[in-house]
Design a protein around this motif. Structure first.
Motif, PDB file in Angstrom:
ATOM      1  N   ALA A  56      -5.041  -9.714 -22.735  1.00  0.00           N
ATOM      2  CA  ALA A  56      -5.732  -8.468 -23.070  1.00  0.00           C
ATOM      3  C   ALA A  56      -6.581  -7.923 -21.924  1.00  0.00           C
ATOM      4  O   ALA A  56      -6.574  -6.703 -21.687  1.00  0.00           O
ATOM      5  CB  ALA A  56      -6.582  -8.670 -24.326  1.00  0.00           C
ATOM      6  N   PRO A  57      -7.353  -8.738 -21.177  1.00  0.00           N
ATOM      7  CA  PRO A  57      -8.157  -8.155 -20.091  1.00  0.00           C
ATOM      8  C   PRO A  57      -7.329  -7.418 -19.044  1.00  0.00           C
ATOM      9  O   PRO A  57      -7.700  -6.317 -18.616  1.00  0.00           O
ATOM     10  CB  PRO A  57      -8.862  -9.382 -19.494  1.00  0.00           C
ATOM     11  N   SER A  58      -6.208  -7.990 -18.655  1.00  0.00           N
ATOM     12  CA  SER A  58      -5.371  -7.310 -17.656  1.00  0.00           C
ATOM     13  C   SER A  58      -4.774  -6.033 -18.221  1.00  0.00           C
ATOM     14  O   SER A  58      -4.652  -5.021 -17.501  1.00  0.00           O
ATOM     15  CB  SER A  58      -4.259  -8.252 -17.180  1.00  0.00           C
ATOM     16  N   GLN A  59      -4.413  -6.039 -19.501  1.00  0.00           N
ATOM     17  CA  GLN A  59      -3.890  -4.817 -20.120  1.00  0.00           C
ATOM     18  C   GLN A  59      -4.965  -3.733 -20.200  1.00  0.00           C
ATOM     19  O   GLN A  59      -4.687  -2.543 -19.960  1.00  0.00           O
ATOM     20  CB  GLN A  59      -3.361  -5.133 -21.527  1.00  0.00           C
ATOM     21  N   ALA A  60      -6.197  -4.149 -20.533  1.00  0.00           N
ATOM     22  CA  ALA A  60      -7.290  -3.175 -20.601  1.00  0.00           C
ATOM     23  C   ALA A  60      -7.573  -2.567 -19.231  1.00  0.00           C
ATOM     24  O   ALA A  60      -7.810  -1.355 -19.101  1.00  0.00           O
ATOM     25  CB  ALA A  60      -8.544  -3.840 -21.161  1.00  0.00           C
ATOM     26  N   ILE A  61      -7.540  -3.401 -18.191  1.00  0.00           N
ATOM     27  CA  ILE A  61      -7.763  -2.891 -16.836  1.00  0.00           C
ATOM     28  C   ILE A  61      -6.651  -1.927 -16.436  1.00  0.00           C
ATOM     29  O   ILE A  61      -6.901  -0.867 -15.828  1.00  0.00           O
ATOM     30  CB  ILE A  61      -7.860  -4.063 -15.838  1.00  0.00           C
ATOM     31  N   ASP A  62      -5.417  -2.253 -16.801  1.00  0.00           N
ATOM     32  CA  ASP A  62      -4.289  -1.386 -16.462  1.00  0.00           C
ATOM     33  C   ASP A  62      -4.409  -0.027 -17.149  1.00  0.00           C
ATOM     34  O   ASP A  62      -4.209   1.025 -16.520  1.00  0.00           O
ATOM     35  CB  ASP A  62      -2.986  -2.077 -16.857  1.00  0.00           C
ATOM     36  N   ILE A  63      -4.768  -0.034 -18.439  1.00  0.00           N
ATOM     37  CA  ILE A  63      -4.917   1.237 -19.162  1.00  0.00           C
ATOM     38  C   ILE A  63      -6.091   2.027 -18.609  1.00  0.00           C
ATOM     39  O   ILE A  63      -6.042   3.262 -18.478  1.00  0.00           O
ATOM     40  CB  ILE A  63      -5.079   0.970 -20.676  1.00  0.00           C
ATOM     41  N   GLY A  64      -7.178   1.327 -18.278  1.00  0.00           N
ATOM     42  CA  GLY A  64      -8.328   2.017 -17.698  1.00  0.00           C
ATOM     43  C   GLY A  64      -7.988   2.690 -16.382  1.00  0.00           C
ATOM     44  O   GLY A  64      -8.451   3.809 -16.104  1.00  0.00           O
ATOM     45  N   THR A 242       2.557   9.165 -26.553  1.00  0.00           N
ATOM     46  CA  THR A 242       3.339   9.489 -25.345  1.00  0.00           C
ATOM     47  C   THR A 242       2.811   8.775 -24.098  1.00  0.00           C
ATOM     48  O   THR A 242       3.265   9.071 -22.982  1.00  0.00           O
ATOM     49  CB  THR A 242       3.321  11.005 -25.109  1.00  0.00           C
ATOM     50  N   LEU A 243       1.829   7.886 -24.285  1.00  0.00           N
ATOM     51  CA  LEU A 243       1.237   7.113 -23.180  1.00  0.00           C
ATOM     52  C   LEU A 243       0.633   8.014 -22.112  1.00  0.00           C
ATOM     53  O   LEU A 243       0.613   7.672 -20.920  1.00  0.00           O
ATOM     54  CB  LEU A 243       2.283   6.183 -22.546  1.00  0.00           C
ATOM     55  N   ALA A 244       0.108   9.161 -22.528  1.00  0.00           N
ATOM     56  CA  ALA A 244      -0.559  10.085 -21.601  1.00  0.00           C
ATOM     57  C   ALA A 244      -2.032   9.693 -21.516  1.00  0.00           C
ATOM     58  O   ALA A 244      -2.907  10.326 -22.129  1.00  0.00           O
ATOM     59  CB  ALA A 244      -0.388  11.523 -22.074  1.00  0.00           C
ATOM     60  N   TRP A 245      -2.308   8.639 -20.755  1.00  0.00           N
ATOM     61  CA  TRP A 245      -3.651   8.051 -20.757  1.00  0.00           C
ATOM     62  C   TRP A 245      -4.683   8.953 -20.096  1.00  0.00           C
ATOM     63  O   TRP A 245      -5.867   8.898 -20.455  1.00  0.00           O
ATOM     64  CB  TRP A 245      -3.610   6.687 -20.075  1.00  0.00           C
ATOM     65  N   SER A 246      -4.303   9.770 -19.152  1.00  0.00           N
ATOM     66  CA  SER A 246      -5.266  10.701 -18.555  1.00  0.00           C
ATOM     67  C   SER A 246      -5.719  11.742 -19.576  1.00  0.00           C
ATOM     68  O   SER A 246      -6.882  12.158 -19.579  1.00  0.00           O
ATOM     69  CB  SER A 246      -4.655  11.386 -17.337  1.00  0.00           C
ATOM     70  N   GLN A 247      -4.799  12.145 -20.477  1.00  0.00           N
ATOM     71  CA  GLN A 247      -5.184  13.050 -21.557  1.00  0.00           C
ATOM     72  C   GLN A 247      -6.066  12.333 -22.574  1.00  0.00           C
ATOM     73  O   GLN A 247      -6.989  12.939 -23.127  1.00  0.00           O
ATOM     74  CB  GLN A 247      -3.926  13.600 -22.243  1.00  0.00           C
ATOM     75  N   VAL A 248      -5.790  11.068 -22.822  1.00  0.00           N
ATOM     76  CA  VAL A 248      -6.628  10.287 -23.727  1.00  0.00           C
ATOM     77  C   VAL A 248      -8.053  10.216 -23.193  1.00  0.00           C
ATOM     78  O   VAL A 248      -9.029  10.340 -23.946  1.00  0.00           O
ATOM     79  CB  VAL A 248      -6.038   8.870 -23.922  1.00  0.00           C
ATOM     80  N   ALA A 249      -8.199  10.011 -21.890  1.00  0.00           N
ATOM     81  CA  ALA A 249      -9.534   9.975 -21.295  1.00  0.00           C
ATOM     82  C   ALA A 249     -10.265  11.300 -21.486  1.00  0.00           C
ATOM     83  O   ALA A 249     -11.457  11.334 -21.815  1.00  0.00           O
ATOM     84  CB  ALA A 249      -9.428   9.634 -19.803  1.00  0.00           C
ATOM     85  N   THR A 250      -9.543  12.405 -21.303  1.00  0.00           N
ATOM     86  CA  THR A 250     -10.154  13.720 -21.515  1.00  0.00           C
ATOM     87  C   THR A 250     -10.581  13.900 -22.964  1.00  0.00           C
ATOM     88  O   THR A 250     -11.680  14.403 -23.245  1.00  0.00           O
ATOM     89  CB  THR A 250      -9.169  14.827 -21.116  1.00  0.00           C
TER      90      THR A 250
END
Length: 274
Positions: A56-64, A242-250
Protein backbone atom coordinates in the motif's frame (compact mmCIF):
# COMPACT_ATOMS: atom_id res chain seq x y z
CA UNK A 1 -14.51 2.06 91.95
CA UNK A 2 -14.91 2.87 88.27
CA UNK A 3 -13.45 0.74 85.47
CA UNK A 4 -12.26 2.19 82.23
CA UNK A 5 -13.33 0.69 78.94
CA UNK A 6 -10.72 -1.54 77.35
CA UNK A 7 -12.18 -1.37 73.79
CA UNK A 8 -9.49 -1.31 71.08
CA UNK A 9 -8.74 2.13 69.67
CA UNK A 10 -10.42 3.07 66.40
CA UNK A 11 -8.12 3.91 63.54
CA UNK A 12 -9.26 6.13 60.64
CA UNK A 13 -10.44 4.21 57.60
CA UNK A 14 -7.95 4.17 54.74
CA UNK A 15 -9.32 6.22 51.83
CA UNK A 16 -9.32 4.56 48.42
CA UNK A 17 -10.12 6.14 45.07
CA UNK A 18 -12.63 3.41 44.21
CA UNK A 19 -14.33 0.76 46.37
CA UNK A 20 -13.31 -2.87 45.82
CA UNK A 21 -16.44 -3.74 43.86
CA UNK A 22 -15.88 -0.86 41.45
CA UNK A 23 -12.24 -1.87 40.93
CA UNK A 24 -13.30 -5.46 40.28
CA UNK A 25 -15.93 -4.31 37.76
CA UNK A 26 -13.32 -2.17 35.99
CA UNK A 27 -10.86 -5.07 35.75
CA UNK A 28 -13.59 -7.34 34.40
CA UNK A 29 -14.56 -4.66 31.87
CA UNK A 30 -10.96 -4.25 30.69
CA UNK A 31 -10.61 -8.02 30.44
CA UNK A 32 -13.74 -8.30 28.30
CA UNK A 33 -12.52 -5.43 26.13
CA UNK A 34 -9.17 -7.19 25.62
CA UNK A 35 -10.94 -10.43 24.67
CA UNK A 36 -13.16 -8.56 22.22
CA UNK A 37 -10.10 -6.89 20.70
CA UNK A 38 -8.38 -10.26 20.22
CA UNK A 39 -11.48 -11.72 18.58
CA UNK A 40 -11.79 -8.75 16.21
CA UNK A 41 -8.07 -8.91 15.42
CA UNK A 42 -8.36 -12.60 14.58
CA UNK A 43 -11.32 -11.98 12.28
CA UNK A 44 -9.48 -9.11 10.59
CA UNK A 45 -6.41 -11.26 10.01
CA UNK A 46 -8.51 -14.05 8.53
CA UNK A 47 -9.96 -11.71 5.85
CA UNK A 48 -6.96 -9.46 5.16
CA UNK A 49 -4.37 -9.96 2.43
CA UNK A 50 -1.30 -8.67 4.24
CA UNK A 51 0.90 -8.91 1.17
CA UNK A 52 -1.48 -6.46 -0.49
CA UNK A 53 -1.39 -4.16 2.54
CA UNK A 54 2.42 -4.25 2.54
CA UNK A 55 2.37 -2.85 -1.00
CA UNK A 56 0.00 0.00 0.00
CA UNK A 57 2.70 2.65 0.75
CA UNK A 58 4.27 2.31 -2.68
CA UNK A 59 0.85 2.43 -4.34
CA UNK A 60 -0.06 5.56 -2.37
CA UNK A 61 3.20 7.23 -3.40
CA UNK A 62 2.59 6.30 -7.04
CA UNK A 63 -0.94 7.74 -7.02
CA UNK A 64 0.27 10.86 -5.24
CA UNK A 65 2.89 11.42 -7.92
CA UNK A 66 0.26 10.96 -10.63
CA UNK A 67 -1.90 13.63 -8.96
CA UNK A 68 0.80 16.26 -9.25
CA UNK A 69 0.43 18.79 -10.65
CA UNK A 70 -3.36 19.19 -10.41
CA UNK A 71 -5.08 19.86 -13.71
CA UNK A 72 -6.32 23.40 -13.11
CA UNK A 73 -7.69 23.61 -16.64
CA UNK A 74 -10.40 21.22 -15.42
CA UNK A 75 -11.84 23.85 -13.06
CA UNK A 76 -14.39 25.39 -15.51
CA UNK A 77 -16.04 22.00 -15.90
CA UNK A 78 -16.59 21.83 -12.13
CA UNK A 79 -18.57 25.04 -11.71
CA UNK A 80 -21.96 23.57 -12.60
CA UNK A 81 -21.50 20.35 -10.53
CA UNK A 82 -20.28 22.47 -7.60
CA UNK A 83 -23.35 24.70 -7.88
CA UNK A 84 -25.53 21.56 -7.95
CA UNK A 85 -23.80 20.31 -4.81
CA UNK A 86 -24.44 23.58 -2.97
CA UNK A 87 -28.08 23.56 -4.04
CA UNK A 88 -28.41 19.94 -2.94
CA UNK A 89 -27.07 20.73 0.52
CA UNK A 90 -29.12 23.91 0.91
CA UNK A 91 -32.44 22.49 -0.30
CA UNK A 92 -31.89 19.27 1.61
CA UNK A 93 -31.19 21.21 4.80
CA UNK A 94 -34.27 23.35 4.28
CA UNK A 95 -36.46 20.27 3.74
CA UNK A 96 -34.97 18.49 6.74
CA UNK A 97 -35.50 21.49 9.01
CA UNK A 98 -39.12 21.91 7.91
CA UNK A 99 -39.78 18.26 8.68
CA UNK A 100 -37.81 18.27 11.93
CA UNK A 101 -39.57 21.20 13.63
CA UNK A 102 -42.98 19.52 14.13
CA UNK A 103 -41.28 16.23 14.99
CA UNK A 104 -39.22 17.98 17.68
CA UNK A 105 -42.28 19.61 19.27
CA UNK A 106 -44.06 16.25 19.24
CA UNK A 107 -41.06 14.56 20.87
CA UNK A 108 -40.42 17.10 23.65
CA UNK A 109 -41.95 16.21 27.00
CA UNK A 110 -43.30 19.70 27.64
CA UNK A 111 -44.99 20.13 24.23
CA UNK A 112 -46.09 16.67 23.11
CA UNK A 113 -49.86 16.08 23.09
CA UNK A 114 -49.45 12.45 24.21
CA UNK A 115 -46.63 10.86 26.19
CA UNK A 116 -47.80 7.31 25.38
CA UNK A 117 -48.48 7.48 21.66
CA UNK A 118 -47.26 10.64 19.95
CA UNK A 119 -43.92 11.05 21.73
CA UNK A 120 -42.72 7.45 21.08
CA UNK A 121 -43.72 7.78 17.42
CA UNK A 122 -41.80 11.07 17.08
CA UNK A 123 -38.75 9.59 18.80
CA UNK A 124 -38.92 6.61 16.44
CA UNK A 125 -38.79 8.98 13.45
CA UNK A 126 -35.75 10.74 14.93
CA UNK A 127 -33.92 7.49 15.70
CA UNK A 128 -34.73 5.99 12.29
CA UNK A 129 -33.40 9.08 10.52
CA UNK A 130 -30.19 9.21 12.57
CA UNK A 131 -29.47 5.49 12.27
CA UNK A 132 -29.32 5.53 8.44
CA UNK A 133 -26.44 7.38 6.82
CA UNK A 134 -27.16 9.85 4.04
CA UNK A 135 -25.17 7.67 1.61
CA UNK A 136 -27.52 4.75 2.32
CA UNK A 137 -30.53 7.05 1.90
CA UNK A 138 -29.08 8.13 -1.46
CA UNK A 139 -28.59 4.51 -2.56
CA UNK A 140 -32.21 3.69 -1.73
CA UNK A 141 -33.59 6.81 -3.37
CA UNK A 142 -31.51 6.39 -6.53
CA UNK A 143 -32.95 2.88 -6.82
CA UNK A 144 -36.49 4.21 -6.28
CA UNK A 145 -36.64 7.50 -8.21
CA UNK A 146 -33.53 7.21 -10.36
CA UNK A 147 -30.22 9.10 -10.36
CA UNK A 148 -30.09 12.85 -10.13
CA UNK A 149 -30.20 15.79 -7.77
CA UNK A 150 -33.68 14.97 -6.44
CA UNK A 151 -32.40 11.76 -4.87
CA UNK A 152 -29.54 13.69 -3.24
CA UNK A 153 -31.83 16.42 -1.91
CA UNK A 154 -34.22 13.90 -0.39
CA UNK A 155 -31.35 11.92 1.09
CA UNK A 156 -29.94 15.02 2.76
CA UNK A 157 -33.40 15.99 4.04
CA UNK A 158 -34.19 12.56 5.49
CA UNK A 159 -30.84 12.43 7.22
CA UNK A 160 -31.19 15.96 8.61
CA UNK A 161 -34.56 15.25 10.26
CA UNK A 162 -33.03 13.12 13.00
CA UNK A 163 -30.10 15.45 13.68
CA UNK A 164 -32.11 18.67 13.84
CA UNK A 165 -35.07 17.00 15.56
CA UNK A 166 -32.98 15.53 18.37
CA UNK A 167 -31.07 18.72 19.20
CA UNK A 168 -34.17 20.85 18.88
CA UNK A 169 -36.41 18.74 21.11
CA UNK A 170 -33.68 18.70 23.76
CA UNK A 171 -33.54 22.51 23.56
CA UNK A 172 -37.34 22.63 23.92
CA UNK A 173 -37.24 20.44 27.02
CA UNK A 174 -34.51 22.62 28.56
CA UNK A 175 -36.50 25.84 28.12
CA UNK A 176 -37.31 27.86 31.24
CA UNK A 177 -40.79 26.85 32.49
CA UNK A 178 -41.46 30.13 34.33
CA UNK A 179 -42.43 32.20 31.26
CA UNK A 180 -44.56 29.29 30.08
CA UNK A 181 -46.40 29.13 33.41
CA UNK A 182 -46.89 32.89 33.43
CA UNK A 183 -48.43 32.90 29.95
CA UNK A 184 -50.61 29.88 30.77
CA UNK A 185 -51.86 31.66 33.91
CA UNK A 186 -53.36 34.40 31.73
CA UNK A 187 -55.69 31.84 30.16
CA UNK A 188 -53.84 31.58 26.86
CA UNK A 189 -54.47 28.58 24.64
CA UNK A 190 -51.88 25.83 24.30
CA UNK A 191 -50.74 27.06 20.89
CA UNK A 192 -50.31 30.58 22.26
CA UNK A 193 -48.29 29.27 25.21
CA UNK A 194 -45.95 27.45 22.84
CA UNK A 195 -45.70 30.41 20.47
CA UNK A 196 -45.00 33.09 23.10
CA UNK A 197 -43.40 31.04 25.87
CA UNK A 198 -41.21 28.39 24.21
CA UNK A 199 -40.49 29.49 20.65
CA UNK A 200 -38.60 32.69 21.64
CA UNK A 201 -36.39 30.65 23.97
CA UNK A 202 -35.43 27.97 21.42
CA UNK A 203 -35.19 30.24 18.38
CA UNK A 204 -31.45 31.01 18.81
CA UNK A 205 -30.72 27.30 19.24
CA UNK A 206 -32.82 26.56 16.17
CA UNK A 207 -30.78 28.89 13.95
CA UNK A 208 -27.52 27.58 15.32
CA UNK A 209 -28.54 23.96 14.75
CA UNK A 210 -29.74 24.72 11.22
CA UNK A 211 -26.48 26.47 10.29
CA UNK A 212 -24.44 23.65 11.78
CA UNK A 213 -26.43 21.04 9.87
CA UNK A 214 -26.05 22.99 6.63
CA UNK A 215 -22.29 22.93 7.14
CA UNK A 216 -22.39 19.15 7.63
CA UNK A 217 -24.61 18.67 4.60
CA UNK A 218 -22.15 20.56 2.39
CA UNK A 219 -19.59 17.89 3.23
CA UNK A 220 -21.98 14.98 2.80
CA UNK A 221 -23.38 16.23 -0.50
CA UNK A 222 -19.91 16.14 -2.07
CA UNK A 223 -19.85 12.32 -1.88
CA UNK A 224 -23.48 11.53 -2.72
CA UNK A 225 -22.63 11.74 -6.39
CA UNK A 226 -20.55 8.59 -5.95
CA UNK A 227 -23.83 6.64 -5.89
CA UNK A 228 -25.52 8.65 -8.65
CA UNK A 229 -27.18 11.39 -6.59
CA UNK A 230 -25.70 14.24 -8.64
CA UNK A 231 -23.28 16.98 -7.79
CA UNK A 232 -19.52 17.12 -7.84
CA UNK A 233 -19.28 13.56 -6.53
CA UNK A 234 -20.23 12.23 -9.97
CA UNK A 235 -17.25 14.05 -11.48
CA UNK A 236 -15.03 12.57 -8.78
CA UNK A 237 -16.28 9.06 -9.49
CA UNK A 238 -15.81 9.49 -13.23
CA UNK A 239 -12.24 10.75 -12.76
CA UNK A 240 -11.36 7.85 -10.48
CA UNK A 241 -12.87 5.32 -12.89
CA UNK A 242 -10.78 6.70 -15.78
CA UNK A 243 -7.63 6.95 -13.60
CA UNK A 244 -7.42 10.70 -14.27
CA UNK A 245 -5.52 11.39 -11.06
CA UNK A 246 -4.63 14.99 -11.91
CA UNK A 247 -8.36 15.70 -12.21
CA UNK A 248 -8.94 13.91 -8.91
CA UNK A 249 -6.42 16.24 -7.28
CA UNK A 250 -8.25 19.26 -8.68
CA UNK A 251 -11.56 17.91 -7.42
CA UNK A 252 -10.15 17.30 -3.94
CA UNK A 253 -8.83 20.85 -3.80
CA UNK A 254 -12.22 22.23 -4.85
CA UNK A 255 -14.00 20.10 -2.24
CA UNK A 256 -11.54 21.21 0.44
CA UNK A 257 -12.01 24.86 -0.43
CA UNK A 258 -15.79 24.47 -0.44
CA UNK A 259 -15.81 22.82 2.99
CA UNK A 260 -13.52 25.48 4.47
CA UNK A 261 -15.68 28.33 3.12
CA UNK A 262 -18.93 26.66 4.28
CA UNK A 263 -17.53 26.12 7.78
CA UNK A 264 -16.47 29.76 7.95
CA UNK A 265 -19.90 30.92 6.79
CA UNK A 266 -21.70 28.62 9.25
CA UNK A 267 -19.56 29.92 12.12
CA UNK A 268 -20.29 33.54 11.15
CA UNK A 269 -24.02 32.81 10.91
CA UNK A 270 -24.11 31.12 14.32
CA UNK A 271 -22.14 33.99 15.87
CA UNK A 272 -24.52 36.55 14.38
CA UNK A 273 -27.74 34.79 15.33
CA UNK A 274 -26.98 33.28 18.73
Amino acid sequence: MTTRSTAPPRYPQVWTFRPPRTRLALWVGWLLLAVLFLICWRLMNANTLWWFVADAPSQAIDIGQRMLPPRLAYLPELLVPLWDTLNMATLGTLGGVLLAVPVAFLAARNTTPSMRLVRPAALLVIVASRSINSLIWALLLVAIIGPGLLAGILAIALRSVGFVGKLLYEAIEESDPRPVEAIAATGAARAQVVHYGIVPQVLPAFWGISAFRWDINIRESTILGLVGAGGIGMKLQASIDTLAWSQVATLLLVILATVVVSEWLAARIRRALI
